[in-house]
Design a protein around this motif. Structure first.
Motif, PDB file in Angstrom:
ATOM      1  N   LYS A  46       0.857  -1.188   0.000  1.00  0.00           N
ATOM      2  CA  LYS A  46       0.000   0.000   0.000  1.00  0.00           C
ATOM      3  C   LYS A  46       0.889   1.232   0.000  1.00  0.00           C
ATOM      4  O   LYS A  46       1.761   1.372   0.857  1.00  0.00           O
ATOM      5  CB  LYS A  46      -0.920  -0.003   1.225  1.00  0.00           C
ATOM      6  N   GLU A  47       0.671   2.118  -0.974  1.00  0.00           N
ATOM      7  CA  GLU A  47       1.473   3.325  -1.102  1.00  0.00           C
ATOM      8  C   GLU A  47       0.569   4.531  -1.346  1.00  0.00           C
ATOM      9  O   GLU A  47      -0.488   4.415  -1.978  1.00  0.00           O
ATOM     10  CB  GLU A  47       2.459   3.204  -2.271  1.00  0.00           C
ATOM     11  N   THR A  48       0.988   5.695  -0.853  1.00  0.00           N
ATOM     12  CA  THR A  48       0.300   6.958  -1.107  1.00  0.00           C
ATOM     13  C   THR A  48       1.298   7.943  -1.698  1.00  0.00           C
ATOM     14  O   THR A  48       2.405   8.099  -1.170  1.00  0.00           O
ATOM     15  CB  THR A  48      -0.310   7.535   0.181  1.00  0.00           C
ATOM     16  N   GLY A  49       0.914   8.578  -2.803  1.00  0.00           N
ATOM     17  CA  GLY A  49       1.823   9.524  -3.436  1.00  0.00           C
ATOM     18  C   GLY A  49       1.096  10.463  -4.380  1.00  0.00           C
ATOM     19  O   GLY A  49      -0.123  10.350  -4.596  1.00  0.00           O
ATOM     20  N   THR A  50       1.851  11.384  -4.963  1.00  0.00           N
ATOM     21  CA  THR A  50       1.307  12.376  -5.889  1.00  0.00           C
ATOM     22  C   THR A  50       1.639  11.986  -7.323  1.00  0.00           C
ATOM     23  O   THR A  50       2.802  11.692  -7.641  1.00  0.00           O
ATOM     24  CB  THR A  50       1.878  13.770  -5.589  1.00  0.00           C
ATOM     25  N   LEU A  51       0.633  11.968  -8.183  1.00  0.00           N
ATOM     26  CA  LEU A  51       0.828  11.539  -9.571  1.00  0.00           C
ATOM     27  C   LEU A  51       1.610  12.596 -10.358  1.00  0.00           C
ATOM     28  O   LEU A  51       1.392  13.802 -10.206  1.00  0.00           O
ATOM     29  CB  LEU A  51      -0.521  11.306 -10.253  1.00  0.00           C
ATOM     30  N   THR A  52       2.508  12.118 -11.214  1.00  0.00           N
ATOM     31  CA  THR A  52       3.257  13.007 -12.097  1.00  0.00           C
ATOM     32  C   THR A  52       2.635  13.073 -13.489  1.00  0.00           C
ATOM     33  O   THR A  52       3.053  13.874 -14.318  1.00  0.00           O
ATOM     34  CB  THR A  52       4.712  12.532 -12.226  1.00  0.00           C
ATOM     35  N   ARG A  53       1.632  12.239 -13.744  1.00  0.00           N
ATOM     36  CA  ARG A  53       0.926  12.260 -15.036  1.00  0.00           C
ATOM     37  C   ARG A  53      -0.504  11.782 -14.809  1.00  0.00           C
ATOM     38  O   ARG A  53      -0.832  11.191 -13.776  1.00  0.00           O
ATOM     39  CB  ARG A  53       1.627  11.367 -16.067  1.00  0.00           C
ATOM     40  N   SER A  54      -1.349  12.017 -15.773  1.00  0.00           N
ATOM     41  CA  SER A  54      -2.737  11.550 -15.715  1.00  0.00           C
ATOM     42  C   SER A  54      -2.847  10.191 -16.392  1.00  0.00           C
ATOM     43  O   SER A  54      -2.114   9.881 -17.338  1.00  0.00           O
ATOM     44  CB  SER A  54      -3.668  12.545 -16.419  1.00  0.00           C
ATOM     45  N   PHE A  55      -3.790   9.372 -15.894  1.00  0.00           N
ATOM     46  CA  PHE A  55      -4.053   8.081 -16.541  1.00  0.00           C
ATOM     47  C   PHE A  55      -5.478   7.639 -16.224  1.00  0.00           C
ATOM     48  O   PHE A  55      -6.127   8.142 -15.294  1.00  0.00           O
ATOM     49  CB  PHE A  55      -3.037   7.012 -16.120  1.00  0.00           C
ATOM     50  N   ASN A  56      -5.953   6.682 -17.017  1.00  0.00           N
ATOM     51  CA  ASN A  56      -7.263   6.068 -16.817  1.00  0.00           C
ATOM     52  C   ASN A  56      -7.090   4.684 -16.212  1.00  0.00           C
ATOM     53  O   ASN A  56      -6.229   3.903 -16.649  1.00  0.00           O
ATOM     54  CB  ASN A  56      -8.020   5.949 -18.138  1.00  0.00           C
ATOM     55  N   TYR A  57      -7.921   4.382 -15.211  1.00  0.00           N
ATOM     56  CA  TYR A  57      -7.895   3.054 -14.583  1.00  0.00           C
ATOM     57  C   TYR A  57      -9.307   2.687 -14.155  1.00  0.00           C
ATOM     58  O   TYR A  57      -9.973   3.493 -13.482  1.00  0.00           O
ATOM     59  CB  TYR A  57      -6.951   3.043 -13.377  1.00  0.00           C
ATOM     60  N   ASP A  58      -9.755   1.509 -14.553  1.00  0.00           N
ATOM     61  CA  ASP A  58     -11.101   1.018 -14.248  1.00  0.00           C
ATOM     62  C   ASP A  58     -12.161   2.015 -14.715  1.00  0.00           C
ATOM     63  O   ASP A  58     -13.165   2.244 -14.042  1.00  0.00           O
ATOM     64  CB  ASP A  58     -11.241   0.738 -12.749  1.00  0.00           C
ATOM     65  N   GLY A  59     -11.928   2.623 -15.879  1.00  0.00           N
ATOM     66  CA  GLY A  59     -12.880   3.559 -16.450  1.00  0.00           C
ATOM     67  C   GLY A  59     -12.910   4.912 -15.786  1.00  0.00           C
ATOM     68  O   GLY A  59     -13.785   5.743 -16.084  1.00  0.00           O
ATOM     69  N   LYS A  60     -11.957   5.190 -14.902  1.00  0.00           N
ATOM     70  CA  LYS A  60     -11.906   6.462 -14.174  1.00  0.00           C
ATOM     71  C   LYS A  60     -10.605   7.189 -14.511  1.00  0.00           C
ATOM     72  O   LYS A  60      -9.583   6.552 -14.767  1.00  0.00           O
ATOM     73  CB  LYS A  60     -12.010   6.217 -12.668  1.00  0.00           C
ATOM     74  N   THR A  61     -10.651   8.510 -14.470  1.00  0.00           N
ATOM     75  CA  THR A  61      -9.483   9.322 -14.805  1.00  0.00           C
ATOM     76  C   THR A  61      -8.854   9.881 -13.535  1.00  0.00           C
ATOM     77  O   THR A  61      -9.534  10.496 -12.709  1.00  0.00           O
ATOM     78  CB  THR A  61      -9.871  10.479 -15.735  1.00  0.00           C
ATOM     79  N   TYR A  62      -7.547   9.642 -13.396  1.00  0.00           N
ATOM     80  CA  TYR A  62      -6.766  10.176 -12.278  1.00  0.00           C
ATOM     81  C   TYR A  62      -5.804  11.205 -12.856  1.00  0.00           C
ATOM     82  O   TYR A  62      -5.029  10.895 -13.760  1.00  0.00           O
ATOM     83  CB  TYR A  62      -6.011   9.045 -11.576  1.00  0.00           C
ATOM     84  N   THR A  63      -5.871  12.421 -12.333  1.00  0.00           N
ATOM     85  CA  THR A  63      -5.158  13.537 -12.949  1.00  0.00           C
ATOM     86  C   THR A  63      -3.808  13.789 -12.285  1.00  0.00           C
ATOM     87  O   THR A  63      -3.600  13.475 -11.108  1.00  0.00           O
ATOM     88  CB  THR A  63      -5.999  14.822 -12.860  1.00  0.00           C
ATOM     89  N   ALA A  64      -2.905  14.347 -13.068  1.00  0.00           N
ATOM     90  CA  ALA A  64      -1.578  14.696 -12.562  1.00  0.00           C
ATOM     91  C   ALA A  64      -1.696  15.654 -11.386  1.00  0.00           C
ATOM     92  O   ALA A  64      -2.596  16.494 -11.327  1.00  0.00           O
ATOM     93  CB  ALA A  64      -0.741  15.325 -13.678  1.00  0.00           C
TER      94      ALA A  64
END
Length: 247
Positions: free
Chosen positions: A90-108
């Motif tokens: 289990k990790e928590t961090g800040t995204l450096t890029r956007s991506f789609n996963y399980d039909g959802k968008t996670y933004t940079a």
């Protein structure tokens, strides 16, 4: 999980004790330093390939594994080995890029928590084909996964199930150095069908004092598989320390 494993081992031992003397029982416990790498893609159309290290910041995690093996004197019946391996990070961090996963968008620049669980239980039936200075076991393992790969940014959660059972070929070996208590040991569980494969290897050295042995080595688990259109291409590897009791 570990209590269930030990309970199952005791239940399996009862029929053997009623019919014949058990001539071998071995149990072991290991602490494994797991380094995670690779990537995955969710099962929804348009999902991106996500790198575990670069995108999610996966590093090392320490987890445990245990096993119980029972051997008996009935030639036509296989011996049995049960094992349980924790494999969760289990990790928590800040995204450096956007991506789609399980039909959802996670933004940079958004903060996400990733929780992956590849823990599994093995049930192995095997035969001991050599038992001397060199010992060799050969058999078949049913490896049972019941986990998932989850990514959440606090507002939405994407999940891919890792819930399946797969048969694996099993080979275990040990080479003793006479009169020293030292030995080398190794085992492999593996299967490759079309583009899907699981290769799990463990190599180590041990020192035996009476019925107790101490082991150290490395274990590498590689999975390249597709489940319900989700793709998993991961490697978990690192050093382990363990203790084994043979009675």
């Amino acid at each position: 999980m570990n209590k269930k494993l030990l309970g199952a081992a005791l239940a399996l031992a009862l029929p053997f004790s009623a019919q014949a003397d058990i001539i071998g029982a071995t149990a072991g416990a290991y602490s494994w330093n797991q380094g995670w790498s690779g990537d995955l893609r969710g099962e929804e159309t348009g999902d991106d390939k996500i790198d575990l290290e670069d995108d999610l910041g996966f590093d090392d995690e320490r987890a445990n594994s245990i096993f119980v093996a029972l051997e008996h004197p009935i030639p036509v019946l296989p011996n049995i080995r049960l094992a349980s391996t924790e494999m969760e990070i289990k990790e928590t961090g800040t995204l450096t890029r956007s991506f789609n996963y399980d039909g959802k968008t996670y933004t940079a620049n958004s903060q996400v928590t990733s929780d992956f669980d590849l823990s599994h239980i093995d049930a192995t039936l095997y035969y001991e084909i050599l038992d001397n200075i060199v010992s060799v076991d050969v058999g078949l393992t049913a490896r049972m996964f019941d986990g998932d790969a989850t990514i959440s940014d606090g507002n939405q959660t994407g999940t891919s199930d890792i819930d399946f059972t797969i048969p694996l070929l099993y080979v275990g070996a040990r080479v003793d150095l006479p009169l020293t208590g030292l030995y080398a040991t190794g085992e492999i569980h593996g299967l490759k069908v079309d583009d899907d494969s699981i290769i799990d290897t463990k190599l180590g050295i041990g020192y035996e004092i009476g019925i107790v042995a101490f082991e150290a080595g490395v274990r590498s688990f590689e999975i390249d598989a597709e489940d319900d259109d989700a793709e998993f291409n991961m490697t978990v590897e690192g050093a382990f320390l363990g203790v084994v009791v043979d009675i």
